[in-house]
Design a protein around this motif. Structure first.
Motif, PDB file in Angstrom:
ATOM      1  N   VAL A  77     -15.352  -3.745 -22.206  1.00  0.00           N
ATOM      2  CA  VAL A  77     -14.371  -4.550 -22.934  1.00  0.00           C
ATOM      3  C   VAL A  77     -13.225  -4.822 -21.981  1.00  0.00           C
ATOM      4  N   ARG A  78     -12.916  -6.072 -21.758  1.00  0.00           N
ATOM      5  CA  ARG A  78     -11.803  -6.442 -20.878  1.00  0.00           C
ATOM      6  C   ARG A  78     -10.604  -6.861 -21.721  1.00  0.00           C
ATOM      7  N   LEU A  79      -9.432  -6.569 -21.211  1.00  0.00           N
ATOM      8  CA  LEU A  79      -8.220  -7.027 -21.873  1.00  0.00           C
ATOM      9  C   LEU A  79      -8.084  -8.519 -21.602  1.00  0.00           C
ATOM     10  N   LYS A  80      -7.738  -9.273 -22.610  1.00  0.00           N
ATOM     11  CA  LYS A  80      -7.819 -10.725 -22.543  1.00  0.00           C
ATOM     12  C   LYS A  80      -6.821 -11.370 -21.576  1.00  0.00           C
ATOM     13  N   SER A  81      -5.629 -10.844 -21.472  1.00  0.00           N
ATOM     14  CA  SER A  81      -4.572 -11.517 -20.718  1.00  0.00           C
ATOM     15  C   SER A  81      -4.513 -11.171 -19.239  1.00  0.00           C
ATOM     16  N   PHE A  82      -5.191 -10.105 -18.812  1.00  0.00           N
ATOM     17  CA  PHE A  82      -5.045  -9.672 -17.428  1.00  0.00           C
ATOM     18  C   PHE A  82      -6.181  -8.743 -17.034  1.00  0.00           C
ATOM     19  N   ARG A  83      -6.278  -8.494 -15.730  1.00  0.00           N
ATOM     20  CA  ARG A  83      -7.256  -7.543 -15.172  1.00  0.00           C
ATOM     21  C   ARG A  83      -6.492  -6.435 -14.458  1.00  0.00           C
ATOM     22  N   VAL A  84      -7.098  -5.281 -14.369  1.00  0.00           N
ATOM     23  CA  VAL A  84      -6.496  -4.136 -13.685  1.00  0.00           C
ATOM     24  C   VAL A  84      -7.346  -3.827 -12.457  1.00  0.00           C
ATOM     25  N   PHE A  85      -6.703  -3.769 -11.287  1.00  0.00           N
ATOM     26  CA  PHE A  85      -7.415  -3.491 -10.040  1.00  0.00           C
ATOM     27  C   PHE A  85      -6.742  -2.354  -9.295  1.00  0.00           C
ATOM     28  N   GLY A  86      -7.539  -1.558  -8.615  1.00  0.00           N
ATOM     29  CA  GLY A  86      -7.029  -0.496  -7.756  1.00  0.00           C
ATOM     30  C   GLY A  86      -7.539  -0.707  -6.348  1.00  0.00           C
ATOM     31  N   VAL A  87      -7.150   0.178  -5.467  1.00  0.00           N
ATOM     32  CA  VAL A  87      -7.564   0.122  -4.074  1.00  0.00           C
ATOM     33  C   VAL A  87      -8.340   1.388  -3.753  1.00  0.00           C
ATOM     34  N   ASN A  88      -9.492   1.230  -3.111  1.00  0.00           N
ATOM     35  CA  ASN A  88     -10.289   2.380  -2.682  1.00  0.00           C
ATOM     36  C   ASN A  88     -10.090   2.590  -1.194  1.00  0.00           C
ATOM     37  N   HIS A  89     -10.135   3.841  -0.791  1.00  0.00           N
ATOM     38  CA  HIS A  89      -9.957   4.184   0.616  1.00  0.00           C
ATOM     39  C   HIS A  89     -11.134   5.020   1.090  1.00  0.00           C
ATOM     40  N   ALA A  90     -11.440   4.907   2.353  1.00  0.00           N
ATOM     41  CA  ALA A  90     -12.430   5.777   2.996  1.00  0.00           C
ATOM     42  C   ALA A  90     -11.669   6.681   3.956  1.00  0.00           C
ATOM     43  N   VAL A  91     -11.968   7.960   3.936  1.00  0.00           N
ATOM     44  CA  VAL A  91     -11.297   8.902   4.828  1.00  0.00           C
ATOM     45  C   VAL A  91     -12.322   9.770   5.534  1.00  0.00           C
ATOM     46  N   CYS A  92     -11.932  10.299   6.693  1.00  0.00           N
ATOM     47  CA  CYS A  92     -12.781  11.233   7.425  1.00  0.00           C
ATOM     48  C   CYS A  92     -11.877  12.165   8.219  1.00  0.00           C
ATOM     49  N   LEU A  93     -12.454  13.208   8.752  1.00  0.00           N
ATOM     50  CA  LEU A  93     -11.689  14.104   9.616  1.00  0.00           C
ATOM     51  C   LEU A  93     -11.178  13.332  10.822  1.00  0.00           C
ATOM     52  N   LYS A  94      -9.941  13.552  11.170  1.00  0.00           N
ATOM     53  CA  LYS A  94      -9.345  12.859  12.309  1.00  0.00           C
ATOM     54  C   LYS A  94     -10.166  13.082  13.580  1.00  0.00           C
ATOM     55  N   SER A  95     -10.695  14.276  13.740  1.00  0.00           N
ATOM     56  CA  SER A  95     -11.472  14.597  14.934  1.00  0.00           C
ATOM     57  C   SER A  95     -12.809  13.865  14.987  1.00  0.00           C
ATOM     58  N   ARG A  96     -13.243  13.274  13.877  1.00  0.00           N
ATOM     59  CA  ARG A  96     -14.539  12.591  13.838  1.00  0.00           C
ATOM     60  C   ARG A  96     -14.430  11.074  13.802  1.00  0.00           C
ATOM     61  N   HIS A  97     -13.242  10.543  13.725  1.00  0.00           N
ATOM     62  CA  HIS A  97     -13.116   9.095  13.498  1.00  0.00           C
ATOM     63  C   HIS A  97     -13.604   8.243  14.663  1.00  0.00           C
ATOM     64  N   LYS A  98     -13.790   8.827  15.829  1.00  0.00           N
ATOM     65  CA  LYS A  98     -14.279   8.033  16.968  1.00  0.00           C
ATOM     66  C   LYS A  98     -15.764   8.242  17.239  1.00  0.00           C
ATOM     67  N   THR A  99     -16.447   8.991  16.393  1.00  0.00           N
ATOM     68  CA  THR A  99     -17.882   9.150  16.590  1.00  0.00           C
ATOM     69  C   THR A  99     -18.582   7.823  16.296  1.00  0.00           C
TER      70      THR A  99
END
Length: 114
Positions: A77-99
């Motif tokens: 069921v959607r609200l008629k006057s507007f939509r609700v959106f969020g933002v998703n993030h991807a995270v990883c260990l800092k030490s692994r981000h360059k693999t």
């Protein structure tokens, strides 16, 4: 899919997650901004609990569409006057981000947002 005008929403029970839930915060901000007020709200501590309550006919469950598994007992069921959106993030260990694997994965995310 059904759309719910403000008057219908005002007669409903809104089943919401605990404080800190992004879905809860986004929905409450948008409904307040557009003057949508449910008849009552029931706070339930888990997404699965919110969905179970909706399946038991207790009200409208506030959940992200991408979190729903196919279920013939539920209807979006959607609200008629507007939509609700969020933002998703991807995270990883800092030490692994360059693999190599992480670089390829992050490239996929970056190409989807451009």
């Amino acid at each position: 899919m059904q759309q719910s005008p403000r008057e219908d929403f005002a007669r409903e029970t809104l089943l919401i997650r605990e404080p800190g839930s992004e879905t809860r915060e986004l929905l409450l901000a948008k409904t307040g901004q557009h003057n949508y007020r449910p008849k009552r709200m029931i706070e339930i501590g888990r997404r699965s609990g919110v969905l179970a309550a909706a399946m038991a006919g207790m009200g409208l469950a506030a959940v992200s569409e991408h979190e729903l598994d196919p279920n013939d007992a539920l209807r979006i069921v959607r609200l008629k006057s507007f939509r609700v959106f969020g933002v998703n993030h991807a995270v990883c260990l800092k030490s692994r981000h360059k693999t190599r694997v992480m670089r390829e994965l992050l490239d996929c995310f970056e190409s989807k947002t451009e």
